[in-house]
Design an enzyme around this catalytic site. Structure first.
Site, PDB file in Angstrom:
ATOM      1  N   ASP A  69      25.929 -26.265   3.439  1.00  0.00           N
ATOM      2  CA  ASP A  69      25.497 -25.075   3.458  1.00  0.00           C
ATOM      3  C   ASP A  69      24.677 -24.426   4.411  1.00  0.00           C
ATOM      4  O   ASP A  69      23.972 -25.055   5.023  1.00  0.00           O
ATOM      5  CB  ASP A  69      24.219 -25.375   2.112  1.00  0.00           C
ATOM      6  CG  ASP A  69      23.732 -24.147   1.475  1.00  0.00           C
ATOM      7  OD1 ASP A  69      24.406 -23.046   1.592  1.00  0.00           O
ATOM      8  OD2 ASP A  69      22.923 -24.214   0.741  1.00  0.00           O
ATOM      9  N   ASP A  89      26.875 -19.799   9.073  1.00  0.00           N
ATOM     10  CA  ASP A  89      26.003 -18.499   8.730  1.00  0.00           C
ATOM     11  C   ASP A  89      25.528 -17.777  10.027  1.00  0.00           C
ATOM     12  O   ASP A  89      24.783 -18.139  10.568  1.00  0.00           O
ATOM     13  CB  ASP A  89      24.920 -19.229   7.994  1.00  0.00           C
ATOM     14  CG  ASP A  89      23.875 -17.878   7.434  1.00  0.00           C
ATOM     15  OD1 ASP A  89      24.279 -16.900   7.717  1.00  0.00           O
ATOM     16  OD2 ASP A  89      23.066 -18.082   6.797  1.00  0.00           O
ATOM     17  N   GLY A 134      15.117 -19.008  -2.790  1.00  0.00           N
ATOM     18  CA  GLY A 134      13.972 -19.525  -3.061  1.00  0.00           C
ATOM     19  C   GLY A 134      13.229 -19.282  -4.170  1.00  0.00           C
ATOM     20  O   GLY A 134      13.901 -18.680  -5.294  1.00  0.00           O
ATOM     21  N   HIS A 144      24.952 -16.400  -2.866  1.00  0.00           N
ATOM     22  CA  HIS A 144      23.782 -17.515  -2.716  1.00  0.00           C
ATOM     23  C   HIS A 144      22.615 -16.928  -3.404  1.00  0.00           C
ATOM     24  O   HIS A 144      22.639 -15.722  -3.874  1.00  0.00           O
ATOM     25  CB  HIS A 144      23.558 -17.240  -0.945  1.00  0.00           C
ATOM     26  CG  HIS A 144      24.277 -18.058  -0.215  1.00  0.00           C
ATOM     27  ND1 HIS A 144      24.116 -18.967   0.632  1.00  0.00           N
ATOM     28  CD2 HIS A 144      25.765 -17.853  -0.118  1.00  0.00           C
ATOM     29  CE1 HIS A 144      25.107 -19.621   1.137  1.00  0.00           C
ATOM     30  NE2 HIS A 144      26.281 -18.729   0.664  1.00  0.00           N
ATOM     31  N   GLY A 145      21.402 -17.597  -3.303  1.00  0.00           N
ATOM     32  CA  GLY A 145      20.178 -17.185  -3.997  1.00  0.00           C
ATOM     33  C   GLY A 145      20.266 -16.732  -5.255  1.00  0.00           C
ATOM     34  O   GLY A 145      19.654 -15.853  -5.755  1.00  0.00           O
ATOM     35  N   SER A 148      19.164 -18.621  -8.281  1.00  0.00           N
ATOM     36  CA  SER A 148      18.705 -19.342  -9.105  1.00  0.00           C
ATOM     37  C   SER A 148      17.954 -18.356 -10.062  1.00  0.00           C
ATOM     38  O   SER A 148      17.654 -17.403  -9.662  1.00  0.00           O
ATOM     39  CB  SER A 148      17.499 -20.298  -8.505  1.00  0.00           C
ATOM     40  OG  SER A 148      18.244 -21.497  -7.841  1.00  0.00           O
ATOM     41  N   ASP A 174      20.066 -23.680  -5.810  1.00  0.00           N
ATOM     42  CA  ASP A 174      19.344 -24.926  -5.490  1.00  0.00           C
ATOM     43  C   ASP A 174      17.807 -25.052  -5.972  1.00  0.00           C
ATOM     44  O   ASP A 174      17.564 -25.972  -6.361  1.00  0.00           O
ATOM     45  CB  ASP A 174      19.237 -24.898  -3.814  1.00  0.00           C
ATOM     46  CG  ASP A 174      18.678 -26.211  -3.448  1.00  0.00           C
ATOM     47  OD1 ASP A 174      18.150 -27.041  -3.744  1.00  0.00           O
ATOM     48  OD2 ASP A 174      18.401 -25.864  -2.094  1.00  0.00           O
TER      49      ASP A 174
HETATM   50  P1  13P Z   1      18.388 -20.515  -4.528  1.00  0.00           P
HETATM   51  O1  13P Z   1      17.213 -20.651  -3.630  1.00  0.00           O
HETATM   52  O2  13P Z   1      18.416 -19.276  -5.482  1.00  0.00           O
HETATM   53  O3  13P Z   1      18.798 -21.735  -5.486  1.00  0.00           O
HETATM   54  O4  13P Z   1      19.780 -20.357  -3.618  1.00  0.00           O
HETATM   55  C1  13P Z   1      20.466 -21.341  -3.209  1.00  0.00           C
HETATM   56  C2  13P Z   1      21.311 -21.024  -2.050  1.00  0.00           C
HETATM   57  O5  13P Z   1      21.551 -20.046  -1.940  1.00  0.00           O
HETATM   58  C3  13P Z   1      21.897 -22.034  -1.375  1.00  0.00           C
HETATM   59  O6  13P Z   1      22.560 -21.798  -0.033  1.00  0.00           O
HETATM   60  O1  G3H Z   2      19.774 -21.680   0.816  1.00  0.00           O
HETATM   61  C1  G3H Z   2      19.558 -22.644   1.289  1.00  0.00           C
HETATM   62  C2  G3H Z   2      19.275 -24.032   0.295  1.00  0.00           C
HETATM   63  O2  G3H Z   2      18.355 -23.614  -0.738  1.00  0.00           O
HETATM   64  C3  G3H Z   2      18.905 -25.079   1.203  1.00  0.00           C
HETATM   65  O3  G3H Z   2      17.727 -25.186   1.387  1.00  0.00           O
HETATM   66  O4  G3H Z   2      17.686 -25.790   3.844  1.00  0.00           O
HETATM   67  O5  G3H Z   2      15.604 -26.429   2.351  1.00  0.00           O
HETATM   68  O6  G3H Z   2      17.704 -27.525   2.113  1.00  0.00           O
HETATM   69  P1  G3H Z   2      17.271 -26.403   2.735  1.00  0.00           P
HETATM   70 ZN    ZN Z   3      22.120 -19.849   0.475  1.00  0.00          ZN
END
Ligand code: 13P
Ligand code: G3H
Ligand code: ZN
Length: 329
Positions: A94, A116, A191, A223-224, A226, A268
């Site tokens: 990721d 990325d 986040g 992504h993102g 949550s 995440d």
């Molecule tokens: P969240 O922070 O919304 O869970 O997004 C996770 C993510 O995009 C991991 O790449």
């Molecule tokens: O998008 C990022 C993920 O939530 C990973 O987070 O880099 O803190 O493991 P991290």
């Molecule tokens: Zn992400």
């Protein structure tokens, strides 16, 4: 140690995404940082019969150790098969920050990587992705890249606001780079502090539709994504934690997106919140406990239960493969 992902029983994302786009659902991409989170993810996905992408960031890789991560992924595949489920499992890097990190992961046994370069100028983003694609494809590993910038924090990169993906750029990007999937920015953000309570978060589904028109059938990644469930924010506070009130991406907005070319959705933060809430509750209720299985176990179970609901409410991937028929100890 060096492994080929096929020897670990892992799959790349090609067939997963083809089936997801045909079937109008999305593959869950859940991040993990330890054995308990990996178990929560595979138990949830095997019991629901959902394909799964196990995501590992560079930070997670450094935390667990690059020798440990492929072994956990192999154990996840073994668990699925022993439980009677045939779900495909991908191990995915990721937010890979460079060719070197992507190569290290591919050589360690990852079946898929993200490079990325979303913060780079367009031509440099294409060139970096192309370099990763050339190496990855020589080993049948799939590659994701990103166009546009999401607000929020990921590893070392912080962006204050969105730069939505420009549909005029997507065709040249996928042709020039040769990537297998494209992450886009349409209003999601990384986040736990995405939106304030009372906001009405909406995704730019109009941009998604225009992107789909430019690259028909091409797998899109969000992504993102949550939801920042209120029950976990409350539980964390109730059991002594501090966390700002916030809301995330509504399930209903994501569900609409899964009907399009969106083939992968990244989550995440929700897993972190569910795990932390379960952990705090177990530790608060039994302050004298020091058998760590007694508090890590409930934390894992909370994360697993939440992901099972998410597979139904957001991804629509339940029952697309054989469900687990046995409990494996
Ligand atoms: P969240 O922070 O919304 O869970 O997004 C996770 C993510 O995009 C991991 O790449
Ligand atoms: O998008 C990022 C993920 O939530 C990973 O987070 O880099 O803190 O493991 P991290
Ligand atoms: Zn992400």
């Amino acid at each position: 140690m060096s492994y080929n992902y096929k020897d670990l029983g892992l799959s790349n994302t090609k067939e997963m995404f083809r089936k997801a786009n045909e079937g109008g659902y999305a593959v869950p991409a859940f991040n993990f940082n330890n054995m308990e989170q990996a178990k929560a993810i595979v138990e949830a996905c095997a019991e629901m019969g959902s394909p799964v992408i196990l995501q590992c960031s560079k930070g997670a890789m450094e935390y667990m150790g690059s020798y440990m991560v492929p072994m956990i992924a192999k154990a996840v595949v073994d668990y699925a098969r022993l439980s009677g489920s045939d779900i495909p499992v991908a191990l995915h890097l990721d937010h890979g920050p460079s060719f070197e990190v992507a190569k290290k992961c591919i050589d360690a046994g990852f079946s898929s990587v993200m490079i990325d370069g979303s913060h780079l100028p367009f031509d440099e983003n294409v060139a970096e992705a192309k370099k990763v694609v050339e190496y990855a494809h020589s080993l049948d590993v799939t590659v994701e890249a990103e166009l546009g910038v999401l607000a929020g924090i990921e590893d070392d990169v912080k962006a204050e606001s969105h730069i939505y993906t420009n549909p005029d750029e997507v065709e040249a990007f996928v042709k020039g780079s040769g990537v297998d999937s494209l992450a886009i920015a349409i209003g999601t953000s990384h986040g736990a502090h995405k939106f304030k309570p009372g906001d009405d978060p909406k995704l730019r589904l109009d941009i998604l539709a225009e992107i789909e028109r430019r690259i028909p059938g091409f797998p899109i990644v969000l992504h993102g994504s949550s939801a920042v469930p209120g029950q976990y924010v409350e539980m964390i506070k109730q059991y002594g934690g501090t966390i700002k009130d916030a809301i995330g991406i509504p399930d209903s907005e994501l569900r609409k997106a899964t009907k399009s070319a969106v083939a992968k959705i990244n989550v995440d933060t929700d897993g972190r919140l569910a795990f932390t809430a379960g952990l705090r509750k177990a530790m608060a209720e039994k302050p004298g406990e020091f058998d760590l299985r007694k508090y890590l176990g409930p934390a894992k179970d909370e994360m697993k239960a939440y992901y099972k609901t998410k597979i139904v409410d957001v991804f629509g991937s339940e029952g697309t493969y054989q469900k687990a028929t046995k409990v494996v100890k």
